[in-house]
Design a protein around this motif. Structure first.
Motif, PDB file in Angstrom:
ATOM      1  N   ILE A  63      84.035  22.174  -3.841  1.00  0.00           N
ATOM      2  CA  ILE A  63      83.641  21.231  -4.892  1.00  0.00           C
ATOM      3  C   ILE A  63      83.504  19.869  -4.228  1.00  0.00           C
ATOM      4  N   TYR A  64      82.377  19.241  -4.464  1.00  0.00           N
ATOM      5  CA  TYR A  64      82.083  17.940  -3.863  1.00  0.00           C
ATOM      6  C   TYR A  64      82.239  16.846  -4.905  1.00  0.00           C
ATOM      7  N   TYR A  65      82.962  15.811  -4.533  1.00  0.00           N
ATOM      8  CA  TYR A  65      83.236  14.690  -5.421  1.00  0.00           C
ATOM      9  C   TYR A  65      82.703  13.400  -4.808  1.00  0.00           C
ATOM     10  N   CYS A  66      82.174  12.540  -5.641  1.00  0.00           N
ATOM     11  CA  CYS A  66      81.905  11.190  -5.173  1.00  0.00           C
ATOM     12  C   CYS A  66      82.977  10.265  -5.734  1.00  0.00           C
ATOM     13  N   ALA A  67      83.207   9.190  -5.023  1.00  0.00           N
ATOM     14  CA  ALA A  67      84.246   8.249  -5.399  1.00  0.00           C
ATOM     15  C   ALA A  67      83.803   6.840  -5.039  1.00  0.00           C
ATOM     16  N   ALA A  68      84.372   5.875  -5.714  1.00  0.00           N
ATOM     17  CA  ALA A  68      84.019   4.477  -5.475  1.00  0.00           C
ATOM     18  C   ALA A  68      85.285   3.627  -5.395  1.00  0.00           C
ATOM     19  N   ASP A  69      85.251   2.670  -4.475  1.00  0.00           N
ATOM     20  CA  ASP A  69      86.382   1.759  -4.340  1.00  0.00           C
ATOM     21  C   ASP A  69      85.900   0.409  -3.856  1.00  0.00           C
ATOM     22  N   ARG A  70      86.518  -0.616  -4.357  1.00  0.00           N
ATOM     23  CA  ARG A  70      86.093  -1.974  -3.999  1.00  0.00           C
ATOM     24  C   ARG A  70      86.480  -2.323  -2.563  1.00  0.00           C
ATOM     25  N   HIS A  71      87.574  -1.742  -2.067  1.00  0.00           N
ATOM     26  CA  HIS A  71      88.087  -2.166  -0.766  1.00  0.00           C
ATOM     27  C   HIS A  71      88.082  -1.054   0.288  1.00  0.00           C
ATOM     28  N   ASN A  72      88.363   0.146  -0.092  1.00  0.00           N
ATOM     29  CA  ASN A  72      88.448   1.253   0.858  1.00  0.00           C
ATOM     30  C   ASN A  72      87.080   1.863   1.062  1.00  0.00           C
ATOM     31  N   TYR A  73      86.645   1.977   2.313  1.00  0.00           N
ATOM     32  CA  TYR A  73      85.350   2.586   2.592  1.00  0.00           C
ATOM     33  C   TYR A  73      85.472   3.713   3.605  1.00  0.00           C
ATOM     34  N   GLY A  74      86.686   4.172   3.838  1.00  0.00           N
ATOM     35  CA  GLY A  74      86.886   5.206   4.838  1.00  0.00           C
ATOM     36  C   GLY A  74      86.892   6.600   4.252  1.00  0.00           C
ATOM     37  N   LEU A  75      87.238   7.550   5.099  1.00  0.00           N
ATOM     38  CA  LEU A  75      87.266   8.949   4.701  1.00  0.00           C
ATOM     39  C   LEU A  75      88.661   9.397   4.296  1.00  0.00           C
ATOM     40  N   VAL A  76      89.604   8.487   4.343  1.00  0.00           N
ATOM     41  CA  VAL A  76      90.964   8.783   3.917  1.00  0.00           C
ATOM     42  C   VAL A  76      91.432   7.694   2.962  1.00  0.00           C
ATOM     43  N   GLY A  77      92.583   7.914   2.360  1.00  0.00           N
ATOM     44  CA  GLY A  77      93.109   6.927   1.449  1.00  0.00           C
ATOM     45  C   GLY A  77      92.582   7.115   0.041  1.00  0.00           C
ATOM     46  N   GLU A  78      92.997   6.231  -0.807  1.00  0.00           N
ATOM     47  CA  GLU A  78      92.672   6.358  -2.218  1.00  0.00           C
ATOM     48  C   GLU A  78      91.397   5.595  -2.580  1.00  0.00           C
ATOM     49  N   TYR A  79      90.683   6.160  -3.501  1.00  0.00           N
ATOM     50  CA  TYR A  79      89.534   5.511  -4.106  1.00  0.00           C
ATOM     51  C   TYR A  79      89.843   5.305  -5.582  1.00  0.00           C
ATOM     52  N   GLU A  80      89.285   4.259  -6.138  1.00  0.00           N
ATOM     53  CA  GLU A  80      89.623   3.870  -7.501  1.00  0.00           C
ATOM     54  C   GLU A  80      88.995   4.791  -8.545  1.00  0.00           C
ATOM     55  N   TYR A  81      87.744   5.103  -8.360  1.00  0.00           N
ATOM     56  CA  TYR A  81      87.022   5.888  -9.366  1.00  0.00           C
ATOM     57  C   TYR A  81      86.539   7.202  -8.753  1.00  0.00           C
ATOM     58  N   TRP A  82      86.582   8.242  -9.549  1.00  0.00           N
ATOM     59  CA  TRP A  82      86.183   9.582  -9.103  1.00  0.00           C
ATOM     60  C   TRP A  82      85.284  10.250 -10.126  1.00  0.00           C
ATOM     61  N   GLY A  83      84.357  11.046  -9.612  1.00  0.00           N
ATOM     62  CA  GLY A  83      83.553  11.887 -10.478  1.00  0.00           C
ATOM     63  C   GLY A  83      84.251  13.204 -10.754  1.00  0.00           C
ATOM     64  N   GLN A  84      83.576  14.039 -11.525  1.00  0.00           N
ATOM     65  CA  GLN A  84      84.179  15.305 -11.937  1.00  0.00           C
ATOM     66  C   GLN A  84      83.907  16.430 -10.943  1.00  0.00           C
ATOM     67  N   GLY A  85      82.992  16.196 -10.017  1.00  0.00           N
ATOM     68  CA  GLY A  85      82.709  17.172  -8.978  1.00  0.00           C
ATOM     69  C   GLY A  85      81.538  18.078  -9.298  1.00  0.00           C
ATOM     70  N   THR A  86      80.940  18.592  -8.231  1.00  0.00           N
ATOM     71  CA  THR A  86      79.865  19.564  -8.361  1.00  0.00           C
ATOM     72  C   THR A  86      80.092  20.660  -7.319  1.00  0.00           C
ATOM     73  N   GLN A  87      79.885  21.901  -7.731  1.00  0.00           N
ATOM     74  CA  GLN A  87      80.181  23.035  -6.866  1.00  0.00           C
ATOM     75  C   GLN A  87      79.031  23.288  -5.895  1.00  0.00           C
ATOM     76  N   VAL A  88      79.370  23.440  -4.643  1.00  0.00           N
ATOM     77  CA  VAL A  88      78.418  23.847  -3.618  1.00  0.00           C
ATOM     78  C   VAL A  88      78.919  25.158  -3.027  1.00  0.00           C
ATOM     79  N   THR A  89      78.055  26.169  -3.066  1.00  0.00           N
ATOM     80  CA  THR A  89      78.405  27.474  -2.517  1.00  0.00           C
ATOM     81  C   THR A  89      77.349  27.882  -1.508  1.00  0.00           C
ATOM     82  N   VAL A  90      77.780  28.185  -0.300  1.00  0.00           N
ATOM     83  CA  VAL A  90      76.869  28.569   0.768  1.00  0.00           C
ATOM     84  C   VAL A  90      77.160  30.016   1.132  1.00  0.00           C
ATOM     85  N   SER A  91      76.161  30.859   0.959  1.00  0.00           N
ATOM     86  CA  SER A  91      76.326  32.274   1.262  1.00  0.00           C
ATOM     87  C   SER A  91      75.896  32.567   2.697  1.00  0.00           C
TER      88      SER A  91
END
Length: 122
Positions: free
Chosen positions: A93-121
């Motif tokens: 499940i892939y989620y997008c997120a937004a944050d005013r200060h954090n732009y990295g791949l770790v740590g917390e983000y302020e806002y999150w989406g609900q996610g979308t499923q990606v399935t690779v066969s």
């Protein structure tokens, strides 16, 4: 009301491509960094890609570098994740997120989406 709405997920064969979209509303999109994360069953959430709101610099995890591309359309308050050369291990499940200060791949983000499923066969 802040909203991040992902779309574009689905089922694709290995080697195929998908383009995920993240439509944002309720906050000033230009002021926020955007990150894409994923979580596979039984695994921890993983940072996939992000883009800084200050200088536009992009970041990728080693597992997707060279295959995925993050971009934004600030006029449309939308972020994208172009995924090429998909592999079964990209299934999550892939989620997008937004944050005013954090732009990295770790740590917390302020806002999150609900996610979308990606399935690779295989």
């Amino acid at each position: 009301e802040v909203q991040l709405v992902e779309s574009g997920g689905g089922l694709v064969q290995a080697g195929g491509s998908l383009r995920l979209s993240c439509a944002a509303s309720g906050f000033t999109f230009d002021d926020y960094a955007i990150g894409w994360f994923r979580q596979a069953p039984g695994k921890e959430r993983e940072g996939v890609s992000s883009v800084s709101n200050s200088d536009g610099r992009t970041y990728y995890s080693d597992s997707v570098k060279g295959r995925f591309t993050i971009s934004t359309d600030n006029a449309k308050n939308t972020a994208f994740l172009q995924m090429n050369g998909l592999r079964p291990e990209d299934t999550a499940i892939y989620y997008c997120a937004a944050d005013r200060h954090n732009y990295g791949l770790v740590g917390e983000y302020e806002y999150w989406g609900q996610g979308t499923q990606v399935t690779v066969s295989s």
